[in-house]
Design a protein around this motif. Sequence first.
Motif, PDB file in Angstrom:
ATOM      1  N   PHE A  20       0.498   0.546  -5.255  1.00 42.75           N
ATOM      2  CA  PHE A  20       1.429   1.321  -6.076  1.00 42.75           C
ATOM      3  C   PHE A  20       2.679   1.671  -5.274  1.00 42.75           C
ATOM      4  CE2 PHE A  20       3.333   5.342  -7.169  1.00 42.75           C
ATOM      5  CZ  PHE A  20       3.732   5.088  -8.478  1.00 42.75           C
ATOM      6  N   ILE A  21       2.506   2.189  -4.063  1.00 41.27           N
ATOM      7  CA  ILE A  21       3.657   2.571  -3.245  1.00 41.27           C
ATOM      8  C   ILE A  21       4.510   1.344  -2.922  1.00 41.27           C
ATOM      9  CG2 ILE A  21       4.325   3.374  -0.936  1.00 41.27           C
ATOM     10  CD1 ILE A  21       3.781   5.586  -2.911  1.00 41.27           C
ATOM     11  N   ALA A  22       3.869   0.220  -2.676  1.00 47.81           N
ATOM     12  CA  ALA A  22       4.623  -1.004  -2.389  1.00 47.81           C
ATOM     13  C   ALA A  22       5.445  -1.437  -3.602  1.00 47.81           C
ATOM     14  CB  ALA A  22       3.673  -2.115  -1.957  1.00 47.81           C
ATOM     15  N   ILE A  23       4.854  -1.371  -4.779  1.00 47.89           N
ATOM     16  CA  ILE A  23       5.569  -1.731  -6.016  1.00 47.89           C
ATOM     17  C   ILE A  23       6.713  -0.741  -6.262  1.00 47.89           C
ATOM     18  CG2 ILE A  23       5.355  -1.931  -8.525  1.00 47.89           C
ATOM     19  CD1 ILE A  23       2.406  -2.823  -7.996  1.00 47.89           C
ATOM     20  N   LEU A  24       6.434   0.536  -6.065  1.00 45.25           N
ATOM     21  CA  LEU A  24       7.459   1.566  -6.218  1.00 45.25           C
ATOM     22  C   LEU A  24       8.604   1.328  -5.232  1.00 45.25           C
ATOM     23  CD1 LEU A  24       8.436   4.258  -7.488  1.00 45.25           C
ATOM     24  CD2 LEU A  24       7.072   5.434  -5.720  1.00 45.25           C
ATOM     25  N   SER A  25       8.266   0.993  -3.999  1.00 47.87           N
ATOM     26  CA  SER A  25       9.282   0.724  -2.979  1.00 47.87           C
ATOM     27  C   SER A  25      10.186  -0.422  -3.403  1.00 47.87           C
ATOM     28  CB  SER A  25       8.621   0.381  -1.640  1.00 47.87           C
ATOM     29  OG  SER A  25       7.877   1.466  -1.152  1.00 47.87           O
ATOM     30  N   GLU A  26       9.583  -1.485  -3.922  1.00 43.18           N
ATOM     31  CA  GLU A  26      10.370  -2.641  -4.371  1.00 43.18           C
ATOM     32  C   GLU A  26      11.309  -2.254  -5.511  1.00 43.18           C
ATOM     33  OE1 GLU A  26      10.728  -5.787  -3.028  1.00 43.18           O
ATOM     34  OE2 GLU A  26       9.681  -4.685  -1.442  1.00 43.18           O
ATOM     35  N   GLU A  27      10.797  -1.477  -6.445  1.00 36.72           N
ATOM     36  CA  GLU A  27      11.617  -1.074  -7.591  1.00 36.72           C
ATOM     37  C   GLU A  27      12.772  -0.173  -7.147  1.00 36.72           C
ATOM     38  OE1 GLU A  27      13.028  -1.178 -11.384  1.00 36.72           O
ATOM     39  OE2 GLU A  27      11.392  -2.392 -10.549  1.00 36.72           O
ATOM     40  N   ILE A  28      12.512   0.729  -6.226  1.00 38.37           N
ATOM     41  CA  ILE A  28      13.566   1.606  -5.719  1.00 38.37           C
ATOM     42  C   ILE A  28      14.632   0.774  -5.011  1.00 38.37           C
ATOM     43  CG2 ILE A  28      14.082   3.391  -3.995  1.00 38.37           C
ATOM     44  CD1 ILE A  28      11.444   4.752  -4.818  1.00 38.37           C
ATOM     45  N   LYS A  29      14.196  -0.202  -4.201  1.00 37.44           N
ATOM     46  CA  LYS A  29      15.161  -1.059  -3.499  1.00 37.44           C
ATOM     47  C   LYS A  29      15.995  -1.876  -4.485  1.00 37.44           C
ATOM     48  CE  LYS A  29      12.129  -2.737  -0.454  1.00 37.44           C
ATOM     49  NZ  LYS A  29      11.564  -3.521   0.655  1.00 37.44           N
ATOM     50  N   LYS A  30      15.357  -2.371  -5.555  1.00 37.47           N
ATOM     51  CA  LYS A  30      16.091  -3.137  -6.579  1.00 37.47           C
ATOM     52  C   LYS A  30      17.213  -2.305  -7.186  1.00 37.47           C
ATOM     53  CE  LYS A  30      12.364  -6.078  -8.273  1.00 37.47           C
ATOM     54  NZ  LYS A  30      11.466  -6.305  -9.420  1.00 37.47           N
ATOM     55  N   ARG A  31      16.992  -0.994  -7.277  1.00 40.46           N
ATOM     56  CA  ARG A  31      17.972  -0.094  -7.886  1.00 40.46           C
ATOM     57  C   ARG A  31      18.934   0.504  -6.856  1.00 40.46           C
ATOM     58  NH1 ARG A  31      14.843   2.802 -12.912  1.00 40.46           N
ATOM     59  NH2 ARG A  31      13.486   1.041 -13.404  1.00 40.46           N
ATOM     60  N   GLU A 106      13.732   6.191  11.630  1.00 41.93           N
ATOM     61  CA  GLU A 106      13.862   4.918  12.335  1.00 41.93           C
ATOM     62  C   GLU A 106      12.532   4.480  12.935  1.00 41.93           C
ATOM     63  OE1 GLU A 106      17.008   5.261  15.224  1.00 41.93           O
ATOM     64  OE2 GLU A 106      18.441   5.919  13.682  1.00 41.93           O
ATOM     65  N   ARG A 107      11.708   5.436  13.327  1.00 41.33           N
ATOM     66  CA  ARG A 107      10.417   5.137  13.953  1.00 41.33           C
ATOM     67  C   ARG A 107       9.345   4.762  12.926  1.00 41.33           C
ATOM     68  NH1 ARG A 107       9.704   6.842  19.132  1.00 41.33           N
ATOM     69  NH2 ARG A 107       7.483   7.088  18.791  1.00 41.33           N
ATOM     70  N   ALA A 108       9.621   4.987  11.656  1.00 45.38           N
ATOM     71  CA  ALA A 108       8.618   4.675  10.618  1.00 45.38           C
ATOM     72  C   ALA A 108       8.186   3.219  10.727  1.00 45.38           C
ATOM     73  CB  ALA A 108       9.193   4.966   9.238  1.00 45.38           C
ATOM     74  N   ASN A 109       6.928   2.983  10.465  1.00 42.90           N
ATOM     75  CA  ASN A 109       6.360   1.635  10.517  1.00 42.90           C
ATOM     76  C   ASN A 109       6.357   1.005   9.137  1.00 42.90           C
ATOM     77  OD1 ASN A 109       5.628   1.613  13.337  1.00 42.90           O
ATOM     78  ND2 ASN A 109       4.027   3.073  12.805  1.00 42.90           N
ATOM     79  N   LYS A 110       6.155  -0.299   9.109  1.00 38.35           N
ATOM     80  CA  LYS A 110       5.982  -1.016   7.851  1.00 38.35           C
ATOM     81  C   LYS A 110       4.597  -1.635   7.842  1.00 38.35           C
ATOM     82  CE  LYS A 110      10.800  -2.025   7.045  1.00 38.35           C
ATOM     83  NZ  LYS A 110      11.843  -3.043   6.983  1.00 38.35           N
ATOM     84  N   ILE A 111       3.941  -1.499   6.707  1.00 37.33           N
ATOM     85  CA  ILE A 111       2.629  -2.121   6.511  1.00 37.33           C
ATOM     86  C   ILE A 111       2.776  -3.106   5.359  1.00 37.33           C
ATOM     87  CG2 ILE A 111       0.234  -1.768   5.802  1.00 37.33           C
ATOM     88  CD1 ILE A 111       0.369   1.007   7.061  1.00 37.33           C
ATOM     89  N   ILE A 112       2.391  -4.339   5.605  1.00 39.74           N
ATOM     90  CA  ILE A 112       2.432  -5.351   4.554  1.00 39.74           C
ATOM     91  C   ILE A 112       1.128  -5.250   3.771  1.00 39.74           C
ATOM     92  CG2 ILE A 112       2.506  -7.822   4.079  1.00 39.74           C
ATOM     93  CD1 ILE A 112       4.204  -8.035   6.688  1.00 39.74           C
ATOM     94  N   VAL A 113       1.238  -5.076   2.452  1.00 40.54           N
ATOM     95  CA  VAL A 113       0.046  -4.923   1.612  1.00 40.54           C
ATOM     96  C   VAL A 113      -0.181  -6.119   0.694  1.00 40.54           C
ATOM     97  CG1 VAL A 113       0.087  -2.408   1.697  1.00 40.54           C
ATOM     98  CG2 VAL A 113       1.244  -3.577  -0.161  1.00 40.54           C
ATOM     99  N   GLY A 114       0.746  -7.016   0.651  1.00 35.39           N
ATOM    100  CA  GLY A 114       0.620  -8.203  -0.189  1.00 35.39           C
ATOM    101  C   GLY A 114       1.861  -9.054  -0.021  1.00 35.39           C
ATOM    102  N   GLU A 115       1.836 -10.199  -0.635  1.00 37.39           N
ATOM    103  CA  GLU A 115       2.969 -11.109  -0.519  1.00 37.39           C
ATOM    104  C   GLU A 115       4.245 -10.443  -1.041  1.00 37.39           C
ATOM    105  OE1 GLU A 115       4.255 -15.436  -2.199  1.00 37.39           O
ATOM    106  OE2 GLU A 115       2.130 -15.090  -1.800  1.00 37.39           O
TER     107      GLU A 115
END
Length: 184
Positions: A20-31, A106-115
């Motif tokens: 959910f957070i990954a999908i939300l992140s993508e949608e926020i970036k799209k906007r 800046e120190r925040a990490n990224k976690i890949i949850v899917g393609e």
Amino acid sequence: MYRIEELNRIEDPVKKRAFFIAILSEEIKKRGGSPPILVGGMALELYTQGSYTTGDIDIKAPKEPLEEILQEWGFTKKGRVWFNEILDIYIDWLGGSLDEGPEAEERANKIIVGEGLEIKIISIEDLIIDRLNAYKWWNDEDSLLWVKVLLKVKEAMGETPDKDYLKRRAKEEKVEDIIENLID
């Protein structure tokens, strides 16, 4: 790519919230917005691979377009918490940016949850400071245990904690008396 309607097919609640957070992140970036940063219990749950459990998602994110998206996706707001009963997802919006400042962002990490799907998550060091605050100021005894677990997680990742950063942040938060015993 997952869509919001597909989330209820995911049985594991941790994985469901992560997607959910990954999908939300993508949608926020799209906007044109900055993706949310996962903090608090959900961040601890992901770093500990589910050893710690929580029921909600604590995030830091700009109010817009976050609120617009959540409304479009059927969420209702009560106070600072957004919830969607159908998805059984609760979002605790804790403001637009990390209280720790730009360096923490800046120190925040990224976690890949899917393609093509990823989550921004507060650094382990900043989460350690958060838990030390809970231990010292709110008498949350379990938080000290989770600090020790987070230090082990960092070690298991083949990394050493940034002791200088931890000491500086601990001093700012007045928890330096506790961190000294844990990292030296």
